[in-house]
Enzyme design. Sequence first.
Site, PDB file in Angstrom:
ATOM      1  N   LYS A   1       7.648  -3.542   7.674  1.00 46.64           N
ATOM      2  CA  LYS A   1       6.752  -3.218   6.275  1.00 46.64           C
ATOM      3  C   LYS A   1       6.261  -4.266   5.672  1.00 46.64           C
ATOM      4  CE  LYS A   1       8.437   1.731   6.223  1.00 46.64           C
ATOM      5  NZ  LYS A   1       8.381   2.729   5.514  1.00 46.64           N
TER       6      LYS A   1
ATOM      7  N   ASN B   1      12.135  17.662  -0.180  1.00 43.02           N
ATOM      8  CA  ASN B   1      13.582  16.964   0.150  1.00 43.02           C
ATOM      9  C   ASN B   1      14.350  16.813  -1.143  1.00 43.02           C
ATOM     10  OD1 ASN B   1      12.894  14.296  -1.339  1.00 43.02           O
ATOM     11  ND2 ASN B   1      10.968  14.303  -0.222  1.00 43.02           N
TER      12      ASN B   1
HETATM   13  O1  C5P Z   1      10.261   4.651   6.781  1.00 42.91           O
HETATM   14  P1  C5P Z   1      10.956   5.297   5.825  1.00 42.91           P
HETATM   15  O2  C5P Z   1      10.348   6.364   5.471  1.00 42.91           O
HETATM   16  O3  C5P Z   1      12.405   5.417   5.852  1.00 42.91           O
HETATM   17  O4  C5P Z   1      11.005   4.155   4.711  1.00 42.91           O
HETATM   18  C1  C5P Z   1      11.437   4.500   3.382  1.00 42.91           C
HETATM   19  C2  C5P Z   1      10.312   3.557   2.436  1.00 42.91           C
HETATM   20  O5  C5P Z   1       9.109   3.814   2.672  1.00 42.91           O
HETATM   21  C3  C5P Z   1      10.586   4.214   0.955  1.00 42.91           C
HETATM   22  O6  C5P Z   1      10.632   3.187   0.198  1.00 42.91           O
HETATM   23  C4  C5P Z   1       9.706   5.127   0.896  1.00 42.91           C
HETATM   24  O7  C5P Z   1       9.083   5.294  -0.525  1.00 42.91           O
HETATM   25  C5  C5P Z   1       8.451   4.545   1.617  1.00 42.91           C
HETATM   26  N1  C5P Z   1       7.667   5.392   2.216  1.00 42.91           N
HETATM   27  C6  C5P Z   1       6.156   5.409   1.867  1.00 42.91           C
HETATM   28  N2  C5P Z   1       5.145   6.376   2.603  1.00 42.91           N
HETATM   29  C7  C5P Z   1       5.977   7.189   3.528  1.00 42.91           C
HETATM   30  C8  C5P Z   1       7.189   7.186   3.671  1.00 42.91           C
HETATM   31  C9  C5P Z   1       7.994   6.272   3.297  1.00 42.91           C
HETATM   32  O8  C5P Z   1       5.531   4.613   1.246  1.00 42.91           O
HETATM   33  N3  C5P Z   1       5.085   8.190   4.126  1.00 42.91           N
END
Ligand code: C5P
Length: 420
Positions: free
Chosen positions: A355, A225
């Site tokens: 979360k 990304n």
């Molecule tokens: O649900 P989303 O991916 O948008 O959430 C973003 C947050 O969750 C960020 O802080 C990212 O570092 C964390 N994240 C994570 N593990 C994942 C995906 C996102 O800890 N697999």
Amino acid sequence: MKRARKREETFEKFNPLENKTILLGISGGIAAYKACDLASMLRRSGADVHAVLTKNAKEFITPLSLQTITRNPSHCEQYGANGEWRPEHIDLAKRADLIIIAPATADMLAKLATGICDELLTTMVLASKAKVMIAPAMNPTMMEHPSVVHNLEILQNRYRYEVIPPEFGEVACGDWGSGKMASVETIVAAIASRLVSHGAMSGKHIMVTAGGTREPIDPVRFIGNRSSGKMGIAMADAAFARGADVTLVSTVEVDRAYPVILVETAFEMQEAVEGEFDSCDALVMTAAVADFRPLSVSTNKIKKTESEDINLELTKNPDILDLLGRVKKKHQVIIGFAAESEELLSNASQKLKRKNLDVIVGNDITVPDIGFGSDDNAVVILSEDGTRENLTRMPKRAIAEHLCDLLASKFAAMEKTPAR
Ligand code: C5P
């Protein structure tokens, strides 16, 4: 009109160097061009910045550029046009809270080590009792020369000047090695840690994740990304500058004075973060973790085939933040990030709750020029207590300072009401 005023108000909140007078000494190396950015960041941090240029520095950068950025006259000459001595320079040297010389050339280091005062800048250094910091920048072979090594030893060990080490990389002449001036962010972080005292963060263990994970498809390809890691690195630098014990878990390689655990995939990041989480007072999860990874990774490079299409089967990655939100202890603070392309507020606030986070930092990725890869961002910060703050466009380092303030206030509140 109203909008412009609001932007200014939000920005002005970030002024940790307010009431500090900083002499910015610039000597004549190509890295002198970065002095404008440094002056700008220091001024935007609230400092009263006065640039002092050597004769050679003026070959690379003009006093007018610095004068415009610092909003103070630039200083270059020891003597006035008619040869008269100018004592106001000494007054300025005495008033300074800190002198930073960036870049410091080999010639400048030699003059400082021996006390030669044939330039205004070296004269001012000797006439001042302020803390002196130096950010060397030169060709890597020069950097390794015994005379440079010897002068640095004298400056550090005998005079107690603080050296901000150069970074490894390609220098202007095309050579590789250690000699690139430390980044402007690193220099400002070092200055802030000298001038600002931040009791609430001192001794706290803060883990920060940075960058975007890469999920392998085959030995050469991956799903990745656009995250540059700049926000996470700025956050780690800011917390470290405030005296925190920082661990950075990063997909981007950086050379820092605090531990950096280099990872590539979401699984590696999960392993590193879980390994340290119990000892942490705060986790700041800025990393862009891939939500999906290829179900199977080919051991050999996938070949071009006759067929026009290729199917890649993906499977879900663990959500690190979600897992840790479930096991978080009362004394731990978790900050998550939410990069959204629609419904920013509602998506961010849902993630905050789902979360079990203390704070979520949301940004709208559809706004051009900021966010991914940029030095700036604009964010909304939602806290579990219902508070909401909008930070309009500002440097990521400024956002990091704001988050450090927030963390510090949460730690202070916890100390007042300890968990039973
Ligand atoms: O649900 P989303 O991916 O948008 O959430 C973003 C947050 O969750 C960020 O802080 C990212 O570092 C964390 N994240 C994570 N593990 C994942 C995906 C996102 O800890 N697999």
